[in-house]
Write an enzyme that holds these catalytic residues in place. Sequence first.
Site, PDB file in Angstrom:
ATOM      1  N   HIS A   4      24.928  28.706  20.273  1.00  0.00           N
ATOM      2  CA  HIS A   4      25.147  29.159  18.903  1.00  0.00           C
ATOM      3  C   HIS A   4      24.271  30.370  18.613  1.00  0.00           C
ATOM      4  CE1 HIS A   4      24.117  28.773  14.461  1.00  0.00           C
ATOM      5  NE2 HIS A   4      25.337  29.255  14.521  1.00  0.00           N
ATOM      6  N   GLY A  12      36.978  51.206  20.934  1.00  0.00           N
ATOM      7  CA  GLY A  12      37.515  49.874  21.202  1.00  0.00           C
ATOM      8  C   GLY A  12      36.431  48.913  21.650  1.00  0.00           C
TER       9      GLY A  12
END
Length: 143
Positions: free
Chosen positions: A22, A132
């Site tokens: 996490h 991108g």
Amino acid sequence: MLRGLNPLLSPDLLHTLASMGHGDEIVIADANFPGTSSARRLIRMDGVSATDVLRAVLEIMPLDTFVPDPALTMQVVDDPEAIPDVVARFQQIIETTADYPATVTGLERHAFYDRARAAFAVIQTGETRLYGNIIVKKGVVAP
């Protein structure tokens, strides 16, 4: 081969995503990105678009819900308000694929590079559209 998984999710990429905890971040970078010199861990996906990789990753990885900016893109140099087509596409993919449809936030180019160097891994794609690049932060899988 495994059933139910996007075939772009290679064994190396699956291992990387599963190893992340996490709050860890992963970069999905275009073909121009300095992946080799920036990455702690580099996964090459030449010939594959960054948008396809983002979709595959978000199909199995949750976005962090504890931060206001779990998805960061590189701002256009000299025009930080510009939204390149590829960035608009990133936003659409997050809205339709992520379990937490966050808003993409822009980050100044050099700040983006600094953040990428600290990321858990970089996926270097064959994306040819300029700007991108996206960093996504892993969330938790609720019980």
